[in-house]
Design an enzyme around this catalytic site. Structure first.
Site, short mmCIF file in Angstrom:
data_model
loop_
_atom_site.label_atom_id
_atom_site.label_comp_id
_atom_site.label_asym_id
_atom_site.label_seq_id
_atom_site.Cartn_x
_atom_site.Cartn_y
_atom_site.Cartn_z
N ARG A 135 0.83 -1.09 -0.09
CA ARG A 135 -0.15 0.13 0.02
C ARG A 135 0.73 1.24 0.09
O ARG A 135 1.58 1.65 0.97
CB ARG A 135 -0.96 0.04 1.15
CG ARG A 135 -2.06 0.86 1.24
CD ARG A 135 -2.59 1.21 2.53
NE ARG A 135 -1.87 2.15 3.44
CZ ARG A 135 -1.50 1.63 4.78
NH1 ARG A 135 -2.00 0.54 5.27
NH2 ARG A 135 -0.73 2.45 5.57
N HIS A 143 -3.35 4.40 4.97
CA HIS A 143 -4.47 3.36 4.96
C HIS A 143 -5.76 4.39 4.32
O HIS A 143 -6.41 3.54 3.66
CB HIS A 143 -4.78 3.05 6.48
CG HIS A 143 -5.81 2.46 6.64
ND1 HIS A 143 -6.02 1.08 6.25
CD2 HIS A 143 -7.09 2.66 7.34
CE1 HIS A 143 -7.36 0.53 6.42
NE2 HIS A 143 -7.85 1.71 7.08
N TYR A 193 4.60 5.46 11.14
CA TYR A 193 4.75 3.91 11.50
C TYR A 193 5.59 3.17 10.44
O TYR A 193 5.90 2.08 10.59
CB TYR A 193 3.46 3.23 11.66
CG TYR A 193 2.46 3.34 10.80
CD1 TYR A 193 2.56 2.45 9.61
CD2 TYR A 193 1.45 4.18 10.83
CE1 TYR A 193 1.65 2.55 8.47
CE2 TYR A 193 0.22 4.23 9.86
CZ TYR A 193 0.42 3.32 8.73
OH TYR A 193 -0.50 3.47 7.81
#
Length: 387
Positions: free
Chosen positions: A275, A279, A288
């Site tokens: 990805r 998100h 992160y």
């Protein structure tokens, strides 16, 4: 270069106990028909013979899908959409699986499968109604052969198995494709769906796009073994495919769907991809994951890989890529205008389609809500309010 995996490192603080029992075996590489440089790789297990037009069509699908995704992200940043879940980097996994389907099949998806919806003929403008808040559902599921987006993570997996079992009992010869991400495999719904599908031999393909991150949780916190190997524990086959290789995704999805349609039962496909975007547009992925990780995966961009393949084989003519770019630009203009022109639904639309028929309690709530709204119609502004 092999696709990076997110499960190689040992979590800090975990105590390793040596028992003498055998550990995980060495994993074979994912199925791959195009290497990261776009060179064709033959795999006798997964033959794929496409015409020039078919290969060009796959590239066109991915290019238009990426432009649509970029435009939707921009629209959200401008306040035209409430939220957007980007599929950037997952175009090959979705177009490959989507183009493997035929009219006999049905799809149950999560909220990121815009590419599969594209392959089912859903208008991109229509997809945005859900994200703009103007529609409960963006398309007619029976016309498209695909259920509307499911936001509850993994919640649609049992629905897909139930639909497949219905097809089985009706004597239909199609199969169901259930799409979800790696994070959904930790949900009970998905594991329960595996159990039912296996026990009843349901004609369903579970298509997991392993994009390495379940929001901010890395794959290593979801599993200690490759996800496709979970299928064996439930009693059906699993296979891992390079999710950035559109040819491999197409070949594997075709084979899995044919396996399910033939009455041989379910299959789990793990498409290893990444990805590239956050998100959703409400997420900050820099908190992160590292820039180095993103760069490593960017080098395996599925669109760049397919373009390199076409250029190497000489399949596109001189004007092909220019035509695709122009078509993508026109699509962006249409999507932008169509999104902004969407009419606001009436406030009472929230009560529509909750139940299949009349419902006394819901009717009473609608009347109460309508009366409340009526208090504000043509009411004068209090002193000091807008003129």
């Amino acid at each position: 270069m092999s696709a990076p995996t997110g499960s190689a490192s040992q979590p800090k603080g975990r105590k390793v106990i040596t028992t003498g029992l055998p550990g995980p075996t060495d994993e074979p590489p994912p199925v791959r028909l195009l290497d990261p440089e776009g060179r064709r790789v033959e795999d006798p297990r997964w033959p794929l013979d496409l015409s020039t037009e078919e290969e060009r069509s796959l590239y066109r699908d991915m290019a238009l899908l990426r432009r649509f995704d970029a435009e939707a992200t921009t629209l959200q940043r401008q306040g035209e959409l409430g939220l957007w879940a980007s599929l950037l980097g997952q175009e090959a996994a979705q177009i490959g699986a989507g183009r493997a389907l035929d009219l006999r099949d049905f799809v149950f998806s999560s909220y990121r499968e815009h590419g599969v919806a594209w392959c089912r003929g859903v208008d991109p403008v229509g997809m945005l109604g859900f994200w703009r808040g103007t529609a409960h559902g963006c398309w007619d599921p029976y016309q498209a052969g695909m259920a509307n987006y499911q936001v509850v993570v993994g919640g649609h997996a049992p629905h897909g198995v139930g639909y497949a079992m219905g097809m089985q009992r009706d004597g239909a010869d199609g199969a169901v494709l259930v799409c979800f991400g790696d994070g959904a495999t930790s949900q009970g719904d998905v594991n329960e769906a595996f159990t039912f599908a296996a026990v009843y031999g349901a004609p369903v393909v579970f298509y997991c796009q392993n994009n390495q991150w379940a929001i901010s949780e890395p794959l290593e916190r979801q599993t200690r073994v490759p996800l496709y190997r979970r299928a064996v524990g439930f009693g059906f086959p699993g296979i891992q495919v390079d999710g950035n290789d559109v040819l491999a995704c197409l070949a594997v999805a075709r084979g899995a769907l044919e396996h399910a349609r033939s009455g041989a039962g379910p299959v789990l496909v793990e498409a290893v991809t990444y990805r590239m975007a956050p998100h959703t547009t409400s997420d900050d992925a820099t908190r992160y994951r590292s820039g180095e990780e993103v760069e490593e995966w960017a080098a395996q961009d599925p669109l760049v890989r397919m373009r390199a393949h076409l250029e190497t084989t000489g399949r596109p003519d001189a004007g092909f890529f220019k035509e695709v770019d122009e078509e993508a630009g026109a699509l962006a203009v249409r999507v932008r205008g169509g999104c902004r022109a969407m009419p606001d639904p009436p406030p009472t639309a929230i009560f529509d389609h909750v139940y299949a028929g009349p419902h006394a309690l819901l009717d009473a709530q609608r009347e109460e809500f309508t009366a409340f709204q009526a208090q504000f119609e043509d009411a004068p502004w209090p002193s000091g309010g807008p003129a």
